[in-house]
Scaffold this motif. Sequence first.
Motif, PDB file in Angstrom:
ATOM      1  N   LEU A 199     127.429  98.565  -7.558  1.00 51.69           N
ATOM      2  CA  LEU A 199     127.129  97.821  -6.337  1.00 51.69           C
ATOM      3  C   LEU A 199     126.133  98.570  -5.458  1.00 51.69           C
ATOM      4  O   LEU A 199     125.265  97.965  -4.818  1.00 51.69           O
ATOM      5  CB  LEU A 199     128.425  97.559  -5.565  1.00 51.69           C
ATOM      6  CG  LEU A 199     129.397  96.569  -6.201  1.00 51.69           C
ATOM      7  CD1 LEU A 199     130.712  96.541  -5.423  1.00 51.69           C
ATOM      8  CD2 LEU A 199     128.791  95.171  -6.262  1.00 51.69           C
ATOM      9  N   GLN A 203     122.352  97.285  -4.243  1.00 50.07           N
ATOM     10  CA  GLN A 203     121.891  97.276  -2.857  1.00 50.07           C
ATOM     11  C   GLN A 203     120.531  97.961  -2.715  1.00 50.07           C
ATOM     12  O   GLN A 203     119.661  97.498  -1.967  1.00 50.07           O
ATOM     13  CB  GLN A 203     122.911  97.979  -1.963  1.00 50.07           C
ATOM     14  CG  GLN A 203     124.251  97.275  -1.858  1.00 50.07           C
ATOM     15  CD  GLN A 203     125.251  98.117  -1.081  1.00 50.07           C
ATOM     16  OE1 GLN A 203     124.999  98.500   0.050  1.00 50.07           O
ATOM     17  NE2 GLN A 203     126.392  98.403  -1.690  1.00 50.07           N
ATOM     18  N   LEU A 214     125.412  90.596  -0.403  1.00 44.52           N
ATOM     19  CA  LEU A 214     126.650  90.299  -1.133  1.00 44.52           C
ATOM     20  C   LEU A 214     127.207  91.561  -1.772  1.00 44.52           C
ATOM     21  O   LEU A 214     128.422  91.826  -1.706  1.00 44.52           O
ATOM     22  CB  LEU A 214     126.379  89.241  -2.199  1.00 44.52           C
ATOM     23  CG  LEU A 214     127.567  88.869  -3.101  1.00 44.52           C
ATOM     24  CD1 LEU A 214     128.708  88.284  -2.267  1.00 44.52           C
ATOM     25  CD2 LEU A 214     127.127  87.891  -4.178  1.00 44.52           C
ATOM     26  N   ALA A 215     126.333  92.377  -2.367  1.00 46.34           N
ATOM     27  CA  ALA A 215     126.791  93.632  -2.979  1.00 46.34           C
ATOM     28  C   ALA A 215     127.358  94.572  -1.930  1.00 46.34           C
ATOM     29  O   ALA A 215     128.366  95.246  -2.152  1.00 46.34           O
ATOM     30  CB  ALA A 215     125.631  94.297  -3.718  1.00 46.34           C
ATOM     31  N   THR A 217     128.732  93.717   0.955  1.00 47.10           N
ATOM     32  CA  THR A 217     130.026  93.185   1.402  1.00 47.10           C
ATOM     33  C   THR A 217     131.119  93.478   0.386  1.00 47.10           C
ATOM     34  O   THR A 217     132.226  93.886   0.743  1.00 47.10           O
ATOM     35  CB  THR A 217     129.914  91.669   1.634  1.00 47.10           C
ATOM     36  OG1 THR A 217     128.912  91.417   2.622  1.00 47.10           O
ATOM     37  CG2 THR A 217     131.247  91.105   2.111  1.00 47.10           C
ATOM     38  N   GLN A 218     130.797  93.278  -0.889  1.00 52.36           N
ATOM     39  CA  GLN A 218     131.791  93.525  -1.928  1.00 52.36           C
ATOM     40  C   GLN A 218     132.169  94.999  -2.001  1.00 52.36           C
ATOM     41  O   GLN A 218     133.332  95.349  -2.186  1.00 52.36           O
ATOM     42  CB  GLN A 218     131.256  93.051  -3.286  1.00 52.36           C
ATOM     43  CG  GLN A 218     131.106  91.547  -3.397  1.00 52.36           C
ATOM     44  CD  GLN A 218     132.430  90.834  -3.223  1.00 52.36           C
ATOM     45  OE1 GLN A 218     133.430  91.196  -3.831  1.00 52.36           O
ATOM     46  NE2 GLN A 218     132.452  89.821  -2.367  1.00 52.36           N
ATOM     47  N   GLU A 219     131.170  95.877  -1.839  1.00 52.10           N
ATOM     48  CA  GLU A 219     131.470  97.308  -1.850  1.00 52.10           C
ATOM     49  C   GLU A 219     132.367  97.682  -0.676  1.00 52.10           C
ATOM     50  O   GLU A 219     133.328  98.440  -0.829  1.00 52.10           O
ATOM     51  CB  GLU A 219     130.178  98.121  -1.795  1.00 52.10           C
ATOM     52  CG  GLU A 219     130.443  99.626  -1.839  1.00 52.10           C
ATOM     53  CD  GLU A 219     129.183 100.449  -1.655  1.00 52.10           C
ATOM     54  OE1 GLU A 219     129.246 101.667  -1.883  1.00 52.10           O
ATOM     55  OE2 GLU A 219     128.147  99.877  -1.265  1.00 52.10           O
ATOM     56  N   ARG A 220     132.063  97.135   0.503  1.00 57.64           N
ATOM     57  CA  ARG A 220     132.866  97.438   1.678  1.00 57.64           C
ATOM     58  C   ARG A 220     134.302  96.953   1.506  1.00 57.64           C
ATOM     59  O   ARG A 220     135.253  97.684   1.785  1.00 57.64           O
ATOM     60  CB  ARG A 220     132.231  96.772   2.905  1.00 57.64           C
ATOM     61  CG  ARG A 220     132.990  97.075   4.197  1.00 57.64           C
ATOM     62  CD  ARG A 220     132.296  96.467   5.396  1.00 57.64           C
ATOM     63  NE  ARG A 220     132.337  95.007   5.380  1.00 57.64           N
ATOM     64  CZ  ARG A 220     131.296  94.234   5.162  1.00 57.64           C
ATOM     65  NH1 ARG A 220     130.099  94.756   4.934  1.00 57.64           N
ATOM     66  NH2 ARG A 220     131.416  92.915   5.180  1.00 57.64           N
ATOM     67  N   GLU A 221     134.473  95.725   1.019  1.00 56.90           N
ATOM     68  CA  GLU A 221     135.819  95.172   0.853  1.00 56.90           C
ATOM     69  C   GLU A 221     136.594  95.938  -0.211  1.00 56.90           C
ATOM     70  O   GLU A 221     137.810  96.163  -0.071  1.00 56.90           O
ATOM     71  CB  GLU A 221     135.734  93.694   0.498  1.00 56.90           C
ATOM     72  CG  GLU A 221     135.201  92.826   1.638  1.00 56.90           C
ATOM     73  CD  GLU A 221     135.107  91.368   1.248  1.00 56.90           C
ATOM     74  OE1 GLU A 221     135.337  91.062   0.048  1.00 56.90           O
ATOM     75  OE2 GLU A 221     134.806  90.534   2.130  1.00 56.90           O
ATOM     76  N   LEU A 222     135.906  96.340  -1.277  1.00 56.26           N
ATOM     77  CA  LEU A 222     136.583  97.083  -2.332  1.00 56.26           C
ATOM     78  C   LEU A 222     137.009  98.462  -1.846  1.00 56.26           C
ATOM     79  O   LEU A 222     138.118  98.932  -2.144  1.00 56.26           O
ATOM     80  CB  LEU A 222     135.668  97.204  -3.547  1.00 56.26           C
ATOM     81  CG  LEU A 222     136.269  97.816  -4.816  1.00 56.26           C
ATOM     82  CD1 LEU A 222     137.529  97.070  -5.223  1.00 56.26           C
ATOM     83  CD2 LEU A 222     135.249  97.799  -5.948  1.00 56.26           C
TER      84      LEU A 222
END
Length: 360
Positions: A199, A203, A214-215, A217-222
Amino acid sequence: MERSVTPLERGVLGGLAVFRYLAWAWMAVVLWVSRDELGHPAAALGLCAATAAASLALGAASRWRPALLFRPEVVAAEVGLGAALLVADGWVYGGPHRVALGSAWPIAGALAAGIAGGPVGGAAAGVVIGLGRYGGTRLDDLGSPGLLSLLSTTFLYALAGGAAGLVMRRLQQATDEIAAARAREEVARTLHDGVLQTLAVVQRRSTDSDLAELARTQERELRQFLFGIDRAPGDLLAELRQAAATATARHGLAVEVTAVDDPGEIPADAVRALVGAVGEALTNASKHGDATRAVVFVDPDDDGVQVSVNDDGSGFDVDAVPEGVGLGRSIRGRVAEVGGQVQVRSAPGRGTEVRLTLPR
Protein backbone atom coordinates in the motif's frame (compact mmCIF):
# COMPACT_ATOMS: atom_id res chain seq x y z
CA MET A 1 -21.38 -32.82 22.21
CA GLU A 2 -18.65 -32.41 24.79
CA ARG A 3 -17.20 -28.98 25.43
CA SER A 4 -13.65 -28.26 24.37
CA VAL A 5 -11.02 -28.16 27.10
CA THR A 6 -8.16 -25.68 26.95
CA PRO A 7 -4.54 -26.64 27.70
CA LEU A 8 -4.76 -24.52 30.85
CA GLU A 9 -7.81 -26.48 32.07
CA ARG A 10 -6.07 -29.76 31.30
CA GLY A 11 -3.09 -28.72 33.37
CA VAL A 12 -5.22 -27.62 36.32
CA LEU A 13 -7.28 -30.82 36.21
CA GLY A 14 -4.07 -32.84 36.17
CA GLY A 15 -2.86 -31.01 39.26
CA LEU A 16 -6.18 -31.65 40.98
CA ALA A 17 -5.86 -35.35 40.17
CA VAL A 18 -2.48 -35.43 41.92
CA PHE A 19 -4.07 -33.67 44.92
CA ARG A 20 -6.75 -36.39 45.12
CA TYR A 21 -4.15 -39.18 45.04
CA LEU A 22 -2.11 -37.60 47.80
CA ALA A 23 -5.21 -36.82 49.89
CA TRP A 24 -6.40 -40.42 49.57
CA ALA A 25 -2.94 -41.74 50.52
CA TRP A 26 -3.01 -39.61 53.65
CA MET A 27 -6.54 -40.82 54.39
CA ALA A 28 -5.35 -44.43 54.19
CA VAL A 29 -2.41 -43.69 56.50
CA VAL A 30 -4.72 -42.00 59.03
CA LEU A 31 -7.14 -44.92 59.01
CA TRP A 32 -4.32 -47.40 59.54
CA VAL A 33 -2.81 -45.41 62.40
CA SER A 34 -6.21 -44.93 64.09
CA ARG A 35 -7.55 -48.44 63.34
CA ASP A 36 -7.98 -49.21 67.03
CA GLU A 37 -10.37 -46.27 67.37
CA LEU A 38 -12.73 -47.46 64.62
CA GLY A 39 -16.18 -48.53 65.71
CA HIS A 40 -17.18 -49.79 62.23
CA PRO A 41 -13.98 -50.79 60.44
CA ALA A 42 -15.78 -52.46 57.55
CA ALA A 43 -17.64 -49.24 56.73
CA ALA A 44 -14.41 -47.28 57.01
CA LEU A 45 -12.67 -49.61 54.57
CA GLY A 46 -15.62 -49.38 52.21
CA LEU A 47 -15.53 -45.59 52.18
CA CYS A 48 -11.76 -45.67 51.75
CA ALA A 49 -12.14 -48.01 48.77
CA ALA A 50 -14.85 -45.82 47.25
CA THR A 51 -12.61 -42.79 47.61
CA ALA A 52 -9.73 -44.64 45.96
CA ALA A 53 -11.95 -45.69 43.07
CA ALA A 54 -13.22 -42.13 42.64
CA SER A 55 -9.68 -40.75 42.69
CA LEU A 56 -8.54 -43.21 40.03
CA ALA A 57 -11.60 -42.67 37.84
CA LEU A 58 -11.42 -38.87 38.03
CA GLY A 59 -7.66 -38.95 37.47
CA ALA A 60 -8.11 -41.10 34.35
CA ALA A 61 -10.84 -38.74 33.11
CA SER A 62 -8.58 -35.73 33.56
CA ARG A 63 -6.11 -37.38 31.19
CA TRP A 64 -8.33 -39.04 28.60
CA ARG A 65 -11.71 -37.27 28.74
CA PRO A 66 -11.28 -34.04 30.72
CA ALA A 67 -14.58 -32.63 29.44
CA LEU A 68 -16.38 -35.14 31.69
CA LEU A 69 -15.08 -33.34 34.75
CA PHE A 70 -17.07 -30.24 33.79
CA ARG A 71 -20.40 -32.08 33.75
CA PRO A 72 -22.65 -31.11 36.67
CA GLU A 73 -23.44 -34.72 37.55
CA VAL A 74 -19.75 -35.64 37.82
CA VAL A 75 -18.96 -32.63 39.97
CA ALA A 76 -22.04 -33.32 42.14
CA ALA A 77 -20.94 -36.93 42.65
CA GLU A 78 -17.51 -35.87 43.87
CA VAL A 79 -18.98 -33.22 46.17
CA GLY A 80 -21.48 -35.79 47.45
CA LEU A 81 -18.74 -38.31 48.23
CA GLY A 82 -16.75 -35.68 50.10
CA ALA A 83 -19.82 -34.72 52.15
CA ALA A 84 -20.56 -38.42 52.79
CA LEU A 85 -17.10 -38.90 54.28
CA LEU A 86 -17.78 -36.11 56.76
CA VAL A 87 -21.31 -37.35 57.52
CA ALA A 88 -20.00 -40.86 58.27
CA ASP A 89 -17.08 -39.63 60.35
CA GLY A 90 -18.66 -39.80 63.81
CA TRP A 91 -20.50 -43.05 63.14
CA VAL A 92 -17.46 -44.88 61.67
CA TYR A 93 -15.29 -44.08 64.65
CA GLY A 94 -17.97 -44.28 67.30
CA GLY A 95 -15.77 -42.53 69.82
CA PRO A 96 -13.13 -39.84 70.27
CA HIS A 97 -10.64 -39.71 67.36
CA ARG A 98 -7.84 -37.47 66.32
CA VAL A 99 -8.42 -36.88 62.58
CA ALA A 100 -11.66 -36.76 60.60
CA LEU A 101 -12.46 -39.52 58.13
CA GLY A 102 -11.30 -38.50 54.68
CA SER A 103 -9.00 -35.83 56.09
CA ALA A 104 -8.24 -33.44 53.21
CA TRP A 105 -9.97 -35.40 50.43
CA PRO A 106 -13.35 -33.56 50.61
CA ILE A 107 -11.59 -30.32 49.68
CA ALA A 108 -11.08 -31.77 46.19
CA GLY A 109 -14.82 -31.58 45.59
CA ALA A 110 -14.91 -27.86 46.36
CA LEU A 111 -11.89 -27.25 44.12
CA ALA A 112 -13.41 -29.27 41.27
CA ALA A 113 -16.67 -27.33 41.56
CA GLY A 114 -14.76 -24.05 41.46
CA ILE A 115 -12.86 -25.08 38.33
CA ALA A 116 -16.04 -26.24 36.56
CA GLY A 117 -18.58 -23.76 37.91
CA GLY A 118 -16.61 -20.66 38.77
CA PRO A 119 -16.45 -18.85 42.12
CA VAL A 120 -20.16 -19.22 42.85
CA GLY A 121 -20.20 -22.93 42.05
CA GLY A 122 -17.09 -23.57 44.13
CA ALA A 123 -18.42 -21.65 47.13
CA ALA A 124 -21.79 -23.45 46.94
CA ALA A 125 -20.04 -26.83 46.85
CA GLY A 126 -17.97 -25.81 49.87
CA VAL A 127 -21.15 -25.01 51.80
CA VAL A 128 -22.60 -28.43 50.91
CA ILE A 129 -19.44 -30.18 52.10
CA GLY A 130 -19.45 -28.10 55.28
CA LEU A 131 -23.04 -29.16 55.95
CA GLY A 132 -21.80 -32.73 55.67
CA ARG A 133 -19.73 -32.17 58.78
CA TYR A 134 -22.79 -30.84 60.56
CA GLY A 135 -24.66 -33.99 59.53
CA GLY A 136 -21.83 -36.09 60.90
CA THR A 137 -22.16 -34.45 64.29
CA ARG A 138 -25.80 -35.57 64.42
CA LEU A 139 -24.65 -39.20 64.18
CA ASP A 140 -21.99 -38.80 66.85
CA ASP A 141 -23.35 -39.72 70.28
CA LEU A 142 -20.36 -38.16 71.99
CA GLY A 143 -21.53 -34.61 71.41
CA SER A 144 -20.97 -32.12 68.65
CA PRO A 145 -18.50 -29.26 68.23
CA GLY A 146 -19.65 -25.73 68.82
CA LEU A 147 -21.47 -23.63 66.27
CA LEU A 148 -18.38 -21.49 65.65
CA SER A 149 -16.32 -24.57 64.77
CA LEU A 150 -18.95 -25.77 62.30
CA LEU A 151 -19.25 -22.35 60.71
CA SER A 152 -15.48 -22.05 60.49
CA THR A 153 -15.19 -25.39 58.71
CA THR A 154 -17.98 -24.50 56.28
CA PHE A 155 -16.41 -21.14 55.60
CA LEU A 156 -13.02 -22.68 54.83
CA TYR A 157 -14.53 -25.20 52.39
CA ALA A 158 -16.53 -22.43 50.69
CA LEU A 159 -13.46 -20.20 50.58
CA ALA A 160 -11.38 -22.94 48.95
CA GLY A 161 -14.02 -23.56 46.27
CA GLY A 162 -14.66 -19.88 45.59
CA ALA A 163 -10.95 -19.06 45.41
CA ALA A 164 -10.35 -21.95 43.00
CA GLY A 165 -13.10 -20.68 40.73
CA LEU A 166 -11.85 -17.11 40.82
CA VAL A 167 -8.23 -18.05 40.16
CA MET A 168 -9.28 -20.34 37.33
CA ARG A 169 -11.33 -17.61 35.70
CA ARG A 170 -8.54 -15.05 35.98
CA LEU A 171 -5.97 -17.49 34.60
CA GLN A 172 -8.21 -18.28 31.65
CA GLN A 173 -8.74 -14.59 30.92
CA ALA A 174 -5.01 -13.95 31.07
CA THR A 175 -4.35 -16.92 28.78
CA ASP A 176 -6.94 -15.70 26.27
CA GLU A 177 -5.47 -12.20 26.27
CA ILE A 178 -1.94 -13.50 25.74
CA ALA A 179 -3.10 -15.76 22.90
CA ALA A 180 -4.99 -12.89 21.25
CA ALA A 181 -1.99 -10.57 21.57
CA ARG A 182 0.34 -13.16 20.05
CA ALA A 183 -2.07 -13.84 17.20
CA ARG A 184 -2.47 -10.13 16.49
CA GLU A 185 1.30 -9.63 16.61
CA GLU A 186 1.82 -12.46 14.13
CA VAL A 187 -0.83 -11.06 11.80
CA ALA A 188 0.65 -7.58 12.13
CA ARG A 189 4.13 -8.87 11.28
CA THR A 190 2.87 -10.75 8.25
CA LEU A 191 0.78 -7.86 6.94
CA HIS A 192 3.51 -5.34 7.63
CA ASP A 193 5.95 -7.31 5.50
CA GLY A 194 3.43 -7.60 2.67
CA VAL A 195 0.20 -5.65 2.51
CA LEU A 196 1.28 -2.48 4.31
CA GLN A 197 4.43 -2.13 2.28
CA THR A 198 2.48 -2.71 -0.93
CA LEU A 199 0.00 0.00 0.00
CA ALA A 200 2.88 2.36 0.73
CA VAL A 201 4.40 1.68 -2.71
CA VAL A 202 1.02 2.33 -4.36
CA GLN A 203 0.80 5.70 -2.59
CA ARG A 204 4.27 6.78 -3.74
CA ARG A 205 4.14 5.59 -7.34
CA SER A 206 0.54 5.90 -8.38
CA THR A 207 -0.33 8.80 -10.72
CA ASP A 208 -4.01 8.30 -9.97
CA SER A 209 -4.87 10.54 -7.01
CA ASP A 210 -8.01 8.55 -6.21
CA LEU A 211 -6.07 5.30 -6.13
CA ALA A 212 -3.37 6.84 -3.95
CA GLU A 213 -5.98 8.19 -1.53
CA LEU A 214 -7.69 4.78 -1.39
CA ALA A 215 -4.36 3.09 -0.62
CA ARG A 216 -3.64 5.69 2.07
CA THR A 217 -7.05 5.16 3.67
CA GLN A 218 -6.68 1.39 3.61
CA GLU A 219 -3.21 1.59 5.14
CA ARG A 220 -4.46 3.87 7.90
CA GLU A 221 -7.46 1.66 8.71
CA LEU A 222 -5.33 -1.48 8.68
CA ARG A 223 -2.75 0.05 10.99
CA GLN A 224 -5.53 1.20 13.30
CA PHE A 225 -6.96 -2.31 13.37
CA LEU A 226 -3.61 -3.96 13.99
CA PHE A 227 -2.12 -1.53 16.47
CA GLY A 228 -4.89 0.67 17.80
CA ILE A 229 -7.33 -1.78 19.40
CA ASP A 230 -7.24 -2.84 23.01
CA ARG A 231 -4.43 -0.45 23.79
CA ALA A 232 -3.86 0.20 27.46
CA PRO A 233 -3.70 3.82 28.68
CA GLY A 234 -0.07 4.87 28.98
CA ASP A 235 1.17 2.24 26.52
CA LEU A 236 3.92 4.14 24.70
CA LEU A 237 4.07 1.97 21.59
CA ALA A 238 0.29 1.90 21.18
CA GLU A 239 0.06 5.67 21.65
CA LEU A 240 2.85 6.27 19.13
CA ARG A 241 1.07 4.07 16.59
CA GLN A 242 -2.08 6.08 17.15
CA ALA A 243 -0.11 9.29 16.58
CA ALA A 244 1.32 7.78 13.40
CA ALA A 245 -2.18 6.90 12.16
CA THR A 246 -3.31 10.47 12.90
CA ALA A 247 -0.38 11.93 10.93
CA THR A 248 -1.24 9.67 8.01
CA ALA A 249 -4.89 10.73 8.10
CA ARG A 250 -4.17 14.46 8.35
CA HIS A 251 -1.09 14.90 6.20
CA GLY A 252 -0.83 11.78 4.04
CA LEU A 253 2.51 11.00 5.66
CA ALA A 254 3.40 7.32 5.64
CA VAL A 255 4.70 6.58 9.15
CA GLU A 256 6.26 3.39 10.47
CA VAL A 257 6.68 2.76 14.20
CA THR A 258 9.33 0.26 15.18
CA ALA A 259 10.95 -0.68 18.50
CA VAL A 260 14.06 -2.54 19.58
CA ASP A 261 12.25 -3.85 22.65
CA ASP A 262 9.21 -3.18 24.79
CA PRO A 263 9.92 0.08 26.64
CA GLY A 264 8.14 -1.24 29.72
CA GLU A 265 6.23 0.86 32.18
CA ILE A 266 6.56 4.62 31.65
CA PRO A 267 4.68 7.27 33.67
CA ALA A 268 1.54 8.51 31.95
CA ASP A 269 2.69 12.14 31.87
CA ALA A 270 5.97 11.12 30.22
CA VAL A 271 4.06 9.08 27.62
CA ARG A 272 1.84 12.07 26.84
CA ALA A 273 4.86 14.34 26.46
CA LEU A 274 6.73 11.95 24.16
CA VAL A 275 3.67 11.22 22.02
CA GLY A 276 2.82 14.93 21.76
CA ALA A 277 6.37 15.76 20.73
CA VAL A 278 6.43 12.97 18.15
CA GLY A 279 3.10 14.17 16.75
CA GLU A 280 4.47 17.69 16.36
CA ALA A 281 7.65 16.36 14.71
CA LEU A 282 5.55 14.42 12.20
CA THR A 283 3.49 17.52 11.48
CA ASN A 284 6.63 19.57 10.89
CA ALA A 285 8.03 16.87 8.63
CA SER A 286 4.98 17.05 6.41
CA LYS A 287 4.20 20.77 6.47
CA HIS A 288 7.69 22.26 6.45
CA GLY A 289 9.86 19.46 5.09
CA ASP A 290 7.50 18.08 2.40
CA ALA A 291 8.29 14.60 3.67
CA THR A 292 6.40 11.59 2.32
CA ARG A 293 7.64 8.99 4.80
CA ALA A 294 8.85 8.94 8.38
CA VAL A 295 10.07 6.32 10.82
CA VAL A 296 9.48 6.52 14.56
CA PHE A 297 12.14 4.43 16.28
CA VAL A 298 11.91 3.43 19.97
CA ASP A 299 15.10 2.27 21.71
CA PRO A 300 14.76 1.52 25.45
CA ASP A 301 17.73 0.66 27.67
CA ASP A 302 18.64 0.60 31.36
CA ASP A 303 19.19 4.36 31.43
CA GLY A 304 15.89 5.35 29.84
CA VAL A 305 14.21 5.41 26.46
CA GLN A 306 15.05 7.17 23.21
CA VAL A 307 12.43 7.98 20.59
CA SER A 308 13.63 9.30 17.25
CA VAL A 309 11.63 10.62 14.29
CA ASN A 310 13.41 10.34 10.95
CA ASP A 311 11.81 11.77 7.80
CA ASP A 312 12.77 11.90 4.13
CA GLY A 313 11.94 15.59 3.77
CA SER A 314 13.96 18.48 2.41
CA GLY A 315 15.76 19.11 5.68
CA PHE A 316 17.29 22.42 6.78
CA ASP A 317 20.40 24.00 8.21
CA VAL A 318 20.02 23.65 11.98
CA ASP A 319 22.52 26.45 12.72
CA ALA A 320 21.07 28.92 10.22
CA VAL A 321 17.32 28.45 10.67
CA PRO A 322 15.84 29.69 13.99
CA GLU A 323 13.58 27.32 15.87
CA GLY A 324 9.89 27.99 15.50
CA VAL A 325 7.13 27.57 18.03
CA GLY A 326 6.52 23.96 16.97
CA LEU A 327 10.05 22.80 17.72
CA GLY A 328 10.78 25.13 20.61
CA ARG A 329 7.56 24.88 22.58
CA SER A 330 5.64 21.83 21.36
CA ILE A 331 8.67 19.53 21.20
CA ARG A 332 11.45 20.83 23.44
CA GLY A 333 9.02 22.31 25.98
CA ARG A 334 6.99 19.13 26.33
CA VAL A 335 10.00 16.87 26.74
CA ALA A 336 11.78 19.23 29.13
CA GLU A 337 8.77 19.26 31.45
CA VAL A 338 9.24 15.52 32.11
CA GLY A 339 13.02 15.75 32.47
CA GLY A 340 13.96 14.77 28.91
CA GLN A 341 16.19 16.24 26.21
CA VAL A 342 15.79 16.88 22.48
CA GLN A 343 18.40 16.76 19.73
CA VAL A 344 17.73 17.82 16.14
CA ARG A 345 19.93 16.70 13.27
CA SER A 346 19.25 17.89 9.75
CA ALA A 347 20.85 19.14 6.58
CA PRO A 348 19.42 20.51 3.35
CA GLY A 349 18.26 17.64 1.13
CA ARG A 350 18.98 14.97 3.77
CA GLY A 351 15.83 14.90 5.86
CA THR A 352 15.53 15.54 9.56
CA GLU A 353 16.02 13.48 12.72
CA VAL A 354 14.41 14.57 15.99
CA ARG A 355 15.72 12.51 18.90
CA LEU A 356 13.89 12.55 22.22
CA THR A 357 15.70 11.14 25.27
CA LEU A 358 13.88 10.38 28.50
CA PRO A 359 15.85 9.11 31.53
CA ARG A 360 14.39 6.47 33.84
